[in-house]
Design a protein around this motif. Structure first.
Motif, mmCIF file in Angstrom:
data_model
loop_
_atom_site.group_PDB
_atom_site.id
_atom_site.type_symbol
_atom_site.label_atom_id
_atom_site.label_comp_id
_atom_site.label_asym_id
_atom_site.label_seq_id
_atom_site.Cartn_x
_atom_site.Cartn_y
_atom_site.Cartn_z
ATOM 1 N N THR A 189 0.751 -1.120 0.007
ATOM 2 C CA THR A 189 -0.076 -0.182 0.066
ATOM 3 C C THR A 189 0.959 1.265 -0.093
ATOM 4 O O THR A 189 1.790 1.264 0.745
ATOM 5 C CB THR A 189 -0.747 0.119 1.320
ATOM 6 N N ASN A 190 0.511 2.094 -0.971
ATOM 7 C CA ASN A 190 1.640 3.302 -1.077
ATOM 8 C C ASN A 190 0.709 4.526 -0.644
ATOM 9 O O ASN A 190 0.980 5.707 -0.928
ATOM 10 C CB ASN A 190 1.969 3.447 -2.400
ATOM 11 N N CYS A 191 -0.402 4.272 -0.144
ATOM 12 C CA CYS A 191 -1.248 5.763 0.283
ATOM 13 C C CYS A 191 -1.635 5.490 2.013
ATOM 14 O O CYS A 191 -1.816 4.572 2.401
ATOM 15 C CB CYS A 191 -2.592 5.831 -0.616
ATOM 16 N N ILE A 192 -1.965 6.666 2.370
ATOM 17 C CA ILE A 192 -2.263 6.894 3.736
ATOM 18 C C ILE A 192 -3.429 7.759 3.829
ATOM 19 O O ILE A 192 -3.647 8.864 3.086
ATOM 20 C CB ILE A 192 -1.084 7.468 4.561
ATOM 21 N N TYR A 193 -4.455 7.582 4.599
ATOM 22 C CA TYR A 193 -5.566 8.182 4.932
ATOM 23 C C TYR A 193 -5.553 8.980 6.214
ATOM 24 O O TYR A 193 -5.281 7.980 7.230
ATOM 25 C CB TYR A 193 -6.869 7.495 4.774
ATOM 26 N N VAL A 194 -5.454 10.279 6.473
ATOM 27 C CA VAL A 194 -5.764 10.894 7.757
ATOM 28 C C VAL A 194 -6.584 11.830 7.864
ATOM 29 O O VAL A 194 -7.344 12.221 6.997
ATOM 30 C CB VAL A 194 -4.058 11.631 8.080
ATOM 31 N N GLU A 228 4.125 9.205 -5.180
ATOM 32 C CA GLU A 228 4.331 8.608 -6.636
ATOM 33 C C GLU A 228 5.640 9.533 -7.036
ATOM 34 O O GLU A 228 5.444 10.847 -7.253
ATOM 35 C CB GLU A 228 3.114 9.004 -7.505
ATOM 36 N N ASP A 229 6.634 8.686 -7.535
ATOM 37 C CA ASP A 229 7.801 9.278 -8.203
ATOM 38 C C ASP A 229 8.402 10.345 -7.011
ATOM 39 O O ASP A 229 8.770 9.868 -5.836
ATOM 40 C CB ASP A 229 7.556 9.972 -9.417
ATOM 41 N N VAL A 278 3.036 18.037 -3.531
ATOM 42 C CA VAL A 278 4.282 18.575 -2.920
ATOM 43 C C VAL A 278 5.532 17.933 -3.120
ATOM 44 O O VAL A 278 5.324 16.551 -3.093
ATOM 45 C CB VAL A 278 4.036 18.616 -1.168
ATOM 46 N N ILE A 279 6.573 18.421 -3.629
ATOM 47 C CA ILE A 279 7.859 17.780 -3.654
ATOM 48 C C ILE A 279 8.384 17.291 -2.638
ATOM 49 O O ILE A 279 8.562 18.158 -1.433
ATOM 50 C CB ILE A 279 8.855 18.705 -4.359
ATOM 51 N N TYR A 280 8.885 16.182 -2.225
ATOM 52 C CA TYR A 280 9.607 15.671 -1.070
ATOM 53 C C TYR A 280 10.928 15.037 -1.456
ATOM 54 O O TYR A 280 11.486 14.786 -2.477
ATOM 55 C CB TYR A 280 8.740 14.472 -0.318
ATOM 56 N N GLN A 281 11.896 14.890 -0.219
ATOM 57 C CA GLN A 281 12.901 14.108 -0.578
ATOM 58 C C GLN A 281 13.311 13.240 0.896
ATOM 59 O O GLN A 281 12.658 13.568 1.702
ATOM 60 C CB GLN A 281 14.177 15.217 -0.510
ATOM 61 N N PRO A 282 14.035 12.061 0.514
ATOM 62 C CA PRO A 282 14.075 11.157 1.804
ATOM 63 C C PRO A 282 14.923 11.945 2.934
ATOM 64 O O PRO A 282 15.790 12.826 2.556
ATOM 65 C CB PRO A 282 14.945 9.970 1.170
#
Length: 406
Positions: free
Chosen positions: A2-7, A100-101, A132-136
């Motif tokens: 699962t690659n999605c989260i519901y909050v 995603e990406d 929103v752009i993110y980074q590790p």
């Protein structure tokens, strides 16, 4: 996987709004409003932390993951664009976060639970996609958790918020805000806040509460301002009870449903002590707080704040409030109770906005005791008749250089 989260939407937007009020030390700081978002495999909570270099507080929070999550998440994003995305969503109960990406996709969602399917969410289609752009997140970071002092916790009510608003308004009236300090201290079963600056000073009661250990927390003007905003946001959010933790470790923590805001005393604080007053027993006058406030409201100022000054004088048992500068006009007279045989005094000039903020620190129905109108002093001292432990003080300036008659 699962690659999605519901909050929950309501709690998420409160967290990001709290973070958006933080500031970076410099405008070109690379980690401006950077937050860390992480969730461990098979855990039901997503954690959010702010970078420790952001001022004036540290914000950490946990959000319940409402669906089955079997992945690992550890990323850093900028809080401001994420908040803009949430504000751009239509009214919704949940938010769907999808990796995603190199982007974090944000969508509104609603819960469509039925008897046969206990974890069913429906995404709400919108005209535009929110990314929103993110980074590790790097292994070595400057993120920190918040530790709450469990021995000194009390519930925050709306009356406490109103007190902080009055205190903040009085603090902001100081012309020496950079060196102003707000000191939370305890005495027996009472929690006080002291304001110390070069031109104003105060001691006001916050609440009656039994404390396990003595409180001693020093905040600067930015921290006091943020504390008032954070308390207002959490109380108005209706998420649940808001608690405050204070102790002798120079830390103050606001908590609400897994959201924590920590304000700590700065290491570079130059300790300023509350001045010791040597006030004579005589020379006091007593008047209604409401009448004094109404009198100040009658004075109209039409230009810059530096001209917003008022002359006060005791003449024949009356307080006269006068404003006769080039840019303002108005006057007010009120009968007062003064020490017997001392009903006349020198002209005293103070900042009108500062005086009004000082009076607003007390209940409008209070009878106030005022010292500094019957003798030449460097400060105007005001106490409520109901409590001798409280006071506000403001500096007296030179008399107005104008000719007038009362």
């Amino acid at each position: 996987m699962t690659n999605c989260i519901y909050v929950e939407y309501d709690k998420f937007i409160v967290i990001l709004t709290l973070i958006s009020n933080l500031k970076a030390p410099t405008h070109n700081f690379q980690k401006h409003q950077e937050i860390r978002i992480f969730a461990q495999r098979n855990k039901d909570c997503m954690s959010i932390q702010t970078h420790t270099t952001l001022q004036p507080a540290i914000v950490v929070a946990s959000l319940k993951i409402n669906n089955k999550w079997d992945g690992d998440l550890d990323i850093t994003v900028s809080a401001e664009p994420m908040l803009k995305c949430l504000n751009g969503l239509d009214c919704t109960s949940f938010v769907k976060l999808t990796l995603e990406d190199s982007r974090l996709r944000i969508q509104p969602a609603m819960y469509t639970n039925d008897i046969f399917n206990t974890d069913d969410f429906s995404e709400i289609q919108t005209a535009s996609l929110h990314h929103v752009i993110y980074q590790p997140t790097k292994l070595i970071t400057d993120y920190s958790s918040v530790t709450v002092d469990q021995s000194n916790i009390f519930y925050c009510r709306n009356n406490l918020l109103e007190t902080f608003k009055c205190i903040k308004a009085y603090a902001m009236s100081s012309k020496k805000q950079k060196k102003l300090q707000a000191i939370l201290s305890s005495d027996a079963s009472t929690l006080f806040i002291d304001l110390v600056a070069l031109d104003i000073s105060a001691r006001l009661r916050l609440l009656e509460h039994e404390l396990e250990s003595d409180a001693c927390i020093r905040l600067n003007s930015d921290q006091l301002n943020y504390l008032t905003k954070a308390l207002a946001l959490l109380l108005n959010s209706k998420l649940g009870p808001v608690e405050m933790s204070v102790g002798n470790q120079s830390q103050l923590v606001l908590t609400c449903q897994g959201i924590c805001c920590e304000l700590s005393q700065r290491d570079d604080f130059e300790l300023i002590e509350q001045p010791i007053f040597g006030v004579a027993k005589k020379g006091w006058c007593v008047d209604s707080n409401w009448r004094l406030q109404q009198g100040l409201k009658q004075i109209v100022v039409t230009t810059r704040p530096s001209e917003d000054i008022v002359e006060i004088q005791m003449i024949d048992g009356q307080i006269h409030l006068l404003q006769l500068t080039e840019y303002a006009s108005g006057s007010f007279h009120t009968d007062v109770i003064a020490d017997k045989g001392a009903t006349n005094g020198p002209a005293v000039v103070v900042n009108r906005d500062q005086l009004f903020s000082a009076l607003a620190c007390f209940n409008s129905y209070e009878k106030l005791k005022i010292h500094g109108l019957l003798s030449r002093e460097e400060r105007l001292l005001i106490r409520p008749s109901s409590n001798e432990d409280e006071f506000v003080m403001l500096a007296i300036t030179e008399p107005l250089d104008v000719d007038h008659q009362v």
